[in-house]
Scaffold this motif. Structure first.
Motif, PDB file in Angstrom:
ATOM      1  N   GLN A 115       1.266  -1.413   5.268  1.00 20.68           N
ATOM      2  CA  GLN A 115       0.926  -0.609   4.403  1.00 20.68           C
ATOM      3  C   GLN A 115      -0.428  -0.560   3.649  1.00 20.68           C
ATOM      4  OE1 GLN A 115       3.564   1.866   4.695  1.00 20.68           O
ATOM      5  NE2 GLN A 115       4.689   0.467   5.784  1.00 20.68           N
ATOM      6  N   LEU A 130       2.675  -1.529  -2.968  1.00 20.08           N
ATOM      7  CA  LEU A 130       4.458  -1.459  -3.119  1.00 20.08           C
ATOM      8  C   LEU A 130       4.862  -0.032  -3.050  1.00 20.08           C
ATOM      9  CD1 LEU A 130       6.652  -3.073  -3.611  1.00 20.08           C
ATOM     10  CD2 LEU A 130       6.245  -3.247  -5.959  1.00 20.08           C
ATOM     11  N   SER A 131       4.304   0.871  -3.766  1.00 21.40           N
ATOM     12  CA  SER A 131       4.896   2.021  -3.802  1.00 21.40           C
ATOM     13  C   SER A 131       4.740   2.887  -2.586  1.00 21.40           C
ATOM     14  CB  SER A 131       3.917   3.165  -4.991  1.00 21.40           C
ATOM     15  OG  SER A 131       2.232   3.114  -4.496  1.00 21.40           O
ATOM     16  N   GLY A 132       3.530   2.476  -1.607  1.00 21.28           N
ATOM     17  CA  GLY A 132       3.411   3.245  -0.522  1.00 21.28           C
ATOM     18  C   GLY A 132       4.773   2.425   0.446  1.00 21.28           C
ATOM     19  N   ILE A 167       7.697   1.389  -0.696  1.00 19.70           N
ATOM     20  CA  ILE A 167       9.029   1.868  -1.047  1.00 19.70           C
ATOM     21  C   ILE A 167       9.131   3.234  -0.480  1.00 19.70           C
ATOM     22  CG2 ILE A 167      10.227   2.223  -3.138  1.00 19.70           C
ATOM     23  CD1 ILE A 167       8.935  -0.044  -4.423  1.00 19.70           C
ATOM     24  N   SER A 168       8.178   4.102  -0.623  1.00 15.56           N
ATOM     25  CA  SER A 168       8.364   5.417  -0.390  1.00 15.56           C
ATOM     26  C   SER A 168       8.418   5.542   1.195  1.00 15.56           C
ATOM     27  CB  SER A 168       7.184   6.453  -0.950  1.00 15.56           C
ATOM     28  OG  SER A 168       6.157   6.110  -0.150  1.00 15.56           O
ATOM     29  N   ASN A 169       7.752   4.787   1.968  1.00 17.14           N
ATOM     30  CA  ASN A 169       7.848   4.893   3.616  1.00 17.14           C
ATOM     31  C   ASN A 169       8.939   4.295   3.917  1.00 17.14           C
ATOM     32  OD1 ASN A 169       5.457   6.133   3.956  1.00 17.14           O
ATOM     33  ND2 ASN A 169       4.088   4.482   4.165  1.00 17.14           N
TER      34      ASN A 169
END
Length: 199
Positions: free
Chosen positions: A80, A84-86, A88-90
């Motif tokens: 990614q 980390l946010s990418g 988790i969302s993916n």
């Protein structure tokens, strides 16, 4: 703005898929392919957080692809560029979409929708000379399968929502967004799958 439109399309596709499951009363299946791809993507994502240089080794890099690092057609789907946010969302979207698609299609078609769309979109990204990584474009393939299932439904309201999603995907494409391109590529793959099923 573009990313919000993309996420909206994915959520609409998911809820249409849930509605189709309720209408069709399809049998529950263990989502093995979803679980395997989810785990591999999660493990590589967590390794990437500890060792950020893995993005340089596996991410989308046009120069390195041209120089012979052929694996970069597929590996950007497992790391990614959104941190980390990418990740988790993916992963969340992979999980919810993957389970529904695996129930409504089958495992082979899941693989075609996810990796077929992802790899085709990677090829477009390379033609556009884009760097980066992420499985969001492969998630678009799963969403496209659900969108086309909605379009093929006899329920007029469901079909209208499906066509509205395609319209939004076209808008994203015209705005030069890779996610829109991935959605359109996914709808072509899903259309072929559904057409062959009817033969």
């Amino acid at each position: 703005m573009k990313i919000f439109i993309f996420i909206l399309i994915l959520y609409i596709a998911f809820f249409m898929g849930i509605r189709i499951i309720k209408q069709s009363r399809s049998h529950k299946v263990l989502p093995i392919v979803t679980i395997i791809v989810f785990r591999i993507t999660a493990i590589l994502g967590l390794i990437q957080i500890a060792f950020p240089q893995i993005l340089d080794v596996l991410g989308r890099d046009p120069e390195k692809l041209i120089s012979g690092e052929w694996w970069r057609i597929v590996t950007p789907l497992f790391v990614q560029d959104g941190g980390l946010s990418g990740l988790i969302s993916n992963l969340f979207l992979l999980g919810i979409l993957g389970v529904v698609v695996e129930r409504l299609f089958n495992r082979k078609k899941w693989i075609v929708l996810y990796f077929g769309t992802g790899i085709l979109a990677e090829c477009i990204a390379y033609l556009w000379y884009l760097r980066g990584a992420g499985n969001s474009i492969a998630n678009a393939g799963l969403a496209s399968g659900l969108i086309m299932l909605a379009v093929f439904q006899t329920n007029t309201r469901t079909r209208i929502v499906g066509f509205a999603c395609i319209g939004l995907a076209l808008l994203l494409s015209l705005l030069g967004d890779l996610h829109g391109i991935a959605l359109i590529l996914g709808t072509f793959l899903a259309s072929i799958i559904l057409f062959l099923k009817k033969l």
